[in-house]
Write an enzyme that holds these catalytic residues in place. Structure first.
Site, PDB file in Angstrom:
ATOM      1  N   LYS A 117       0.820  -1.214   0.000  1.00  0.00           N
ATOM      2  CA  LYS A 117       0.000   0.000   0.000  1.00  0.00           C
ATOM      3  C   LYS A 117       0.847   1.254   0.000  1.00  0.00           C
ATOM      4  O   LYS A 117       0.443   2.262  -0.581  1.00  0.00           O
ATOM      5  CB  LYS A 117      -0.955   0.007   1.204  1.00  0.00           C
ATOM      6  CG  LYS A 117      -2.132  -0.941   1.028  1.00  0.00           C
ATOM      7  CD  LYS A 117      -3.288  -0.575   1.922  1.00  0.00           C
ATOM      8  CE  LYS A 117      -4.479  -1.498   1.684  1.00  0.00           C
ATOM      9  NZ  LYS A 117      -5.584  -1.246   2.619  1.00  0.00           N
ATOM     10  N   LYS A 199      -6.246 -12.032  -7.968  1.00  0.00           N
ATOM     11  CA  LYS A 199      -7.514 -12.148  -7.261  1.00  0.00           C
ATOM     12  C   LYS A 199      -8.526 -11.158  -7.831  1.00  0.00           C
ATOM     13  O   LYS A 199      -8.133 -10.063  -8.242  1.00  0.00           O
ATOM     14  CB  LYS A 199      -7.271 -11.777  -5.785  1.00  0.00           C
ATOM     15  CG  LYS A 199      -7.694 -12.841  -4.801  1.00  0.00           C
ATOM     16  CD  LYS A 199      -7.207 -12.514  -3.400  1.00  0.00           C
ATOM     17  CE  LYS A 199      -8.236 -11.793  -2.571  1.00  0.00           C
ATOM     18  NZ  LYS A 199      -7.887 -11.740  -1.138  1.00  0.00           N
ATOM     19  N   LYS A 202     -11.740  -4.900  -7.117  1.00  0.00           N
ATOM     20  CA  LYS A 202     -12.411  -3.713  -7.647  1.00  0.00           C
ATOM     21  C   LYS A 202     -11.469  -2.846  -8.477  1.00  0.00           C
ATOM     22  O   LYS A 202     -11.914  -2.046  -9.288  1.00  0.00           O
ATOM     23  CB  LYS A 202     -13.007  -2.895  -6.504  1.00  0.00           C
ATOM     24  CG  LYS A 202     -11.935  -2.427  -5.518  1.00  0.00           C
ATOM     25  CD  LYS A 202     -12.529  -1.696  -4.358  1.00  0.00           C
ATOM     26  CE  LYS A 202     -11.477  -1.019  -3.506  1.00  0.00           C
ATOM     27  NZ  LYS A 202     -10.575  -1.874  -2.741  1.00  0.00           N
TER      28      LYS A 202
END
Ligand code: TRP
Length: 336
Positions: A117, A199, A202
């Site tokens: 992140k 995976k 969104k």
């Protein structure tokens, strides 16, 4: 409370940082529904975690409520499960602070989610992003759960939580129950429709089917789903060499309850042209009642509010007991 006090406790959270999708449903929420009777379950919208990356306030609010409505629409009974919004239960932030002081800089630095992140949001590497795992440990430990059902990407955080328990209990005695990572089942690992090595997420919207999506959009996404460039072009399970088809098979199996063998036989000799729309149709029918029920609940504001108020009240009752014990152990003066 139930007379049956031997039930084991489970807890999990999802960040309301994006709209829920098929991967969340098949990988997590669907399994949660099946556990209602066997476990005492706590599920929450992790809005405190969501703000570690910048959120649009209106979107955050809308998604949090939509997510709660979706949990209920998916069949999670709010009478039998404790469903709540993390920021409504102040004890999370309070214990989160305490556990920050029992989590090492080195441990936090090793977290792969932090590394990922901070690479992705290089302009906003804030303290919350770094100490996120201490807050997650607090989320967990407040409720003394036996199991924490999360995806493999969260395993490291559960392990850190276990280290914190060991460290804390080592100093103060048996304050926290040692939680266990509870692996979410295999077949339900849903991959991206356009890049099946990843995976479903969104962040790749064309490869992702959202729970509230219109049937025609779902149909389109499945028709365009990436299949594999091998020459046999048949429906055969081979995640290594045929990740696209294998992902569609996993989805179809999870939705219809068919085994992978049965699916292979059902589509034998038919190529991908029939299979892809069939998976799309099955998903459309799976999601239709969930979407309609979510829309109904979202319109019933009084009901939705009663769900999150009751949930927060029940959660705070349990959380407060743990927090009080912790405050006492570490030497804070009781307020009396
Ligand atoms: N970190 C989790 C995720 O990103 C969400 C989460 C926050 C969580 N607190 C939790 C999951 C506690 C399980 C238990 O998916």
């Amino acid at each position: 409370m139930e007379a049956n006090t031997v039930k084991k406790t489970m807890l999990s959270g999802i960040q309301p940082s994006g709209d829920l999708h098929l991967g969340n449903y098949l990988g997590a929420i669907k399994n949660w529904v099946g556990r209602t009777e066997a476990f005492d379950c706590f599920y929450f919208m992790a809005d405190l975690h969501a703000i570690t990356v910048r959120q649009n306030p209106a979107d955050l609010r809308r998604r949090t409520l939509t997510q709660l409505a979706q949990y209920v629409a998916c069949g999670l009974d709010p009478e039998k499960n404790t469903l709540f919004i993390q920021s409504h239960v102040r004890q999370h932030a309070e214990l989160g602070w305490v556990l920050n002081c029992y989590t090492m800089f080195g441990e936090l630095s090793r977290m792969t989610q932090f590394k990922d992140k901070s690479a992705k949001h290089a302009d906003n590497i804030n303290g919350g992003l770094f100490t996120y795992p201490s807050l997650m440990a607090a989320d967990i430990l407040l409720y003394q759960p036996d199991f924490v059902p999360v995806g493999a990407d969260q395993k490291q955080h559960v392990e850190l939580t276990r280290n914190i328990v060991q460290r804390f209990n080592g100093v103060y005695g048996e304050v926290f129950k040692m939680p266990e990572f509870y692996s979410t089942k295999e077949g339900a690992r849903v991959m991206c429709l356009t890049t099946p090595e990843n995976k479903m997420s969104k962040s790749a919207p064309e490869g992702c089917v959202f729970l509230m999506e219109k049937p025609e959009d779902i149909a389109r996404k499945f028709k365009r789903a990436v299949t594999d460039s091998d020459t046999e072009r048949c429906v055969r399970y081979d995640p290594e060499n045929k990740p696209g088809v294998s992902n569609l098979m996993n989805i179809y199996a999870a939705v219809t309850g068919m085994s992978l063998d049965e699916i292979e036989r059902a589509f034998e000799g038919q190529g991908y042209g029939r299979f892809k729309p069939a998976v799309g149709e099955a998903v459309i029918e799976l999601l239709r009642p969930i979407r309609e029920e979510t829309e109904r609940i979202l319109k019933d504001k009084a009901y939705l509010e009663s769900v999150y108020k009751n949930g927060a009240e029940r959660a705070a009752y349990v959380a407060e007991k743990t927090l009080r014990k912790v405050y006492k152990k570490i030497g804070f003066v009781p307020r009396g």
